[in-house]
Design an enzyme around this catalytic site. Structure first.
Site, PDB file in Angstrom:
ATOM      1  N   PRO A  11       0.787  -1.232   0.000  1.00  0.00           N
ATOM      2  CA  PRO A  11       0.000   0.000   0.000  1.00  0.00           C
ATOM      3  C   PRO A  11       0.821   1.286   0.000  1.00  0.00           C
ATOM      4  O   PRO A  11       1.839   1.374   0.687  1.00  0.00           O
ATOM      5  CB  PRO A  11      -0.837  -0.104   1.285  1.00  0.00           C
ATOM      6  N   ASN A  12       0.330   2.220  -0.766  1.00  0.00           N
ATOM      7  CA  ASN A  12       0.847   3.595  -0.892  1.00  0.00           C
ATOM      8  C   ASN A  12       2.098   3.697  -1.755  1.00  0.00           C
ATOM      9  O   ASN A  12       2.519   4.802  -2.093  1.00  0.00           O
ATOM     10  CB  ASN A  12       1.099   4.228   0.489  1.00  0.00           C
ATOM     11  N   ARG A  19       5.346  11.780  -3.438  1.00  0.00           N
ATOM     12  CA  ARG A  19       5.145  12.332  -2.094  1.00  0.00           C
ATOM     13  C   ARG A  19       6.324  11.900  -1.222  1.00  0.00           C
ATOM     14  O   ARG A  19       6.972  10.896  -1.500  1.00  0.00           O
ATOM     15  CB  ARG A  19       3.862  11.775  -1.441  1.00  0.00           C
ATOM     16  N   TYR A  24      11.421   8.544   0.788  1.00  0.00           N
ATOM     17  CA  TYR A  24      11.380   7.485  -0.217  1.00  0.00           C
ATOM     18  C   TYR A  24      12.068   7.844  -1.535  1.00  0.00           C
ATOM     19  O   TYR A  24      12.120   7.013  -2.444  1.00  0.00           O
ATOM     20  CB  TYR A  24       9.919   7.070  -0.464  1.00  0.00           C
ATOM     21  N   ASN A  75       8.117  -5.818  -1.356  1.00  0.00           N
ATOM     22  CA  ASN A  75       8.074  -4.740  -0.370  1.00  0.00           C
ATOM     23  C   ASN A  75       6.611  -4.647   0.065  1.00  0.00           C
ATOM     24  O   ASN A  75       5.793  -3.988  -0.604  1.00  0.00           O
ATOM     25  CB  ASN A  75       8.539  -3.415  -0.968  1.00  0.00           C
ATOM     26  N   ALA A  78       3.302  -1.225   4.635  1.00  0.00           N
ATOM     27  CA  ALA A  78       2.789  -1.315   6.015  1.00  0.00           C
ATOM     28  C   ALA A  78       2.345  -2.732   6.381  1.00  0.00           C
ATOM     29  O   ALA A  78       2.369  -3.106   7.562  1.00  0.00           O
ATOM     30  CB  ALA A  78       1.638  -0.336   6.195  1.00  0.00           C
ATOM     31  N   GLU A  99      12.947  -9.735   0.696  1.00  0.00           N
ATOM     32  CA  GLU A  99      12.152  -8.617   1.237  1.00  0.00           C
ATOM     33  C   GLU A  99      12.953  -7.325   1.066  1.00  0.00           C
ATOM     34  O   GLU A  99      14.146  -7.291   1.383  1.00  0.00           O
ATOM     35  CB  GLU A  99      11.890  -8.901   2.724  1.00  0.00           C
ATOM     36  N   HIS A 101      12.934  -3.024   1.746  1.00  0.00           N
ATOM     37  CA  HIS A 101      12.376  -1.779   2.275  1.00  0.00           C
ATOM     38  C   HIS A 101      13.247  -0.627   1.793  1.00  0.00           C
ATOM     39  O   HIS A 101      14.475  -0.684   1.916  1.00  0.00           O
ATOM     40  CB  HIS A 101      12.314  -1.792   3.807  1.00  0.00           C
ATOM     41  N   ARG A 108      13.583   3.870  12.275  1.00  0.00           N
ATOM     42  CA  ARG A 108      12.278   4.545  12.372  1.00  0.00           C
ATOM     43  C   ARG A 108      11.514   4.047  13.607  1.00  0.00           C
ATOM     44  O   ARG A 108      12.106   3.473  14.509  1.00  0.00           O
ATOM     45  CB  ARG A 108      11.515   4.314  11.052  1.00  0.00           C
TER      46      ARG A 108
HETATM   47  O1  CA2 Z   1      10.685   1.589   3.639  1.00  0.00           O
HETATM   48  C1  CA2 Z   1       9.831   0.918   3.053  1.00  0.00           C
HETATM   49  O2  CA2 Z   1       9.968   0.497   1.911  1.00  0.00           O
HETATM   50  C2  CA2 Z   1       8.489   0.633   3.748  1.00  0.00           C
HETATM   51  O3  CA2 Z   1       8.079  -0.685   3.394  1.00  0.00           O
HETATM   52  C3  CA2 Z   1       7.524   1.671   3.222  1.00  0.00           C
HETATM   53  C4  CA2 Z   1       6.148   1.610   3.885  1.00  0.00           C
HETATM   54  C5  CA2 Z   1       6.280   1.628   5.411  1.00  0.00           C
HETATM   55  O4  CA2 Z   1       5.014   1.435   6.000  1.00  0.00           O
HETATM   56  C6  CA2 Z   1       7.232   0.528   5.897  1.00  0.00           C
HETATM   57  O5  CA2 Z   1       7.343   0.623   7.305  1.00  0.00           O
HETATM   58  C7  CA2 Z   1       8.596   0.693   5.267  1.00  0.00           C
HETATM   59  C8  CA2 Z   1       5.310   2.821   3.464  1.00  0.00           C
HETATM   60  C9  CA2 Z   1       5.137   2.946   1.999  1.00  0.00           C
HETATM   61  C10 CA2 Z   1       4.581   4.290   1.702  1.00  0.00           C
HETATM   62  O6  CA2 Z   1       5.017   4.658   0.415  1.00  0.00           O
HETATM   63  C11 CA2 Z   1       4.948   5.972   0.086  1.00  0.00           C
HETATM   64  C12 CA2 Z   1       5.716   6.348  -0.988  1.00  0.00           C
HETATM   65  C13 CA2 Z   1       5.738   7.658  -1.366  1.00  0.00           C
HETATM   66  C14 CA2 Z   1       4.957   8.567  -0.717  1.00  0.00           C
HETATM   67  C15 CA2 Z   1       4.178   8.184   0.338  1.00  0.00           C
HETATM   68  C16 CA2 Z   1       4.163   6.874   0.738  1.00  0.00           C
END
Ligand code: CA2
Length: 149
Positions: A11-12, A19, A24, A75, A78, A99, A101, A108
């Site tokens: 997700p996201n 964003r 990221y 990946n 969340a 996996e 990230h 974090r």
């Molecule tokens: O660091 C990572 O790749 C995470 O898997 C990213 C997840 C976070 O919940 C994990 O703890 C670590 C969040 C992905 C959100 O992706 C976005 C990308 C751009 C803008 C906003 C959100």
């Protein structure tokens, strides 16, 4: 027959590069797909990138990978920290699972320090930015014992 690696994103991550670049980075998921495809080709593999905001759809993609892929790079975003369903689905997949990230989850909040998926993954990359995907693809080539061209 060409062997395919599924690159699954939770997700996201569709917002990657659009964003929160301070966490990221500026690359988009399309950039990630291109980087993975390039490394996969060096090993005579193909890669297919998928993203979903829905847990059940990620489970379905893992089931699809059972028939169509020889390895999974994931990946779970969340869902990493919450999803027993994704872990269970990965346990039904026979090939290597890596996996990834983008951020260093260990730097974090503490709720990001635990991963259900790590119980199944052969390896974990965190904090290497989007480069982590290409590094994981390289490792996938090694695990599947295909020599780079
Ligand atoms: O660091 C990572 O790749 C995470 O898997 C990213 C997840 C976070 O919940 C994990 O703890 C670590 C969040 C992905 C959100 O992706 C976005 C990308 C751009 C803008 C906003 C959100």
């Amino acid at each position: 027959m060409t062997r395919t690696i599924y690159v699954l994103n939770g997700p996201n991550l569709n917002l990657l590069g659009k964003r929160q670049p301070e966490i990221y980075g500026h690359d988009t998921l399309e950039d990630v797909a291109a980087a993975c495809a390039k490394v996969a080709a060096e090993f005579g593999l193909t890669s297919q990138l998928h993203q979903s905001n829905h847990e059940g759809q990620i489970v379905d993609l893992i089931h699809e990978a059972r028939e169509k892929a020889v390895g999974i790079i994931i990946n779970p975003a969340a869902f990493t920290h919450t999803s027993v369903a994704i872990l269970d689905a990965l346990h039904t997949f026979e090939g290597p699972v890596l996996e990834v990230h983008i951020s260093n989850v260990h730097k974090r909040e503490s709720f990001r320090h635990h991963s259900y998926v790590s119980l199944r993954a052969e390896g974990v990359i965190a904090g290497f930015g989007v480069e982590g995907y290409a590094l994981a693809m390289r490792r996938m080539g090694t695990l599947l014992a295909v020599k780079p061209t």
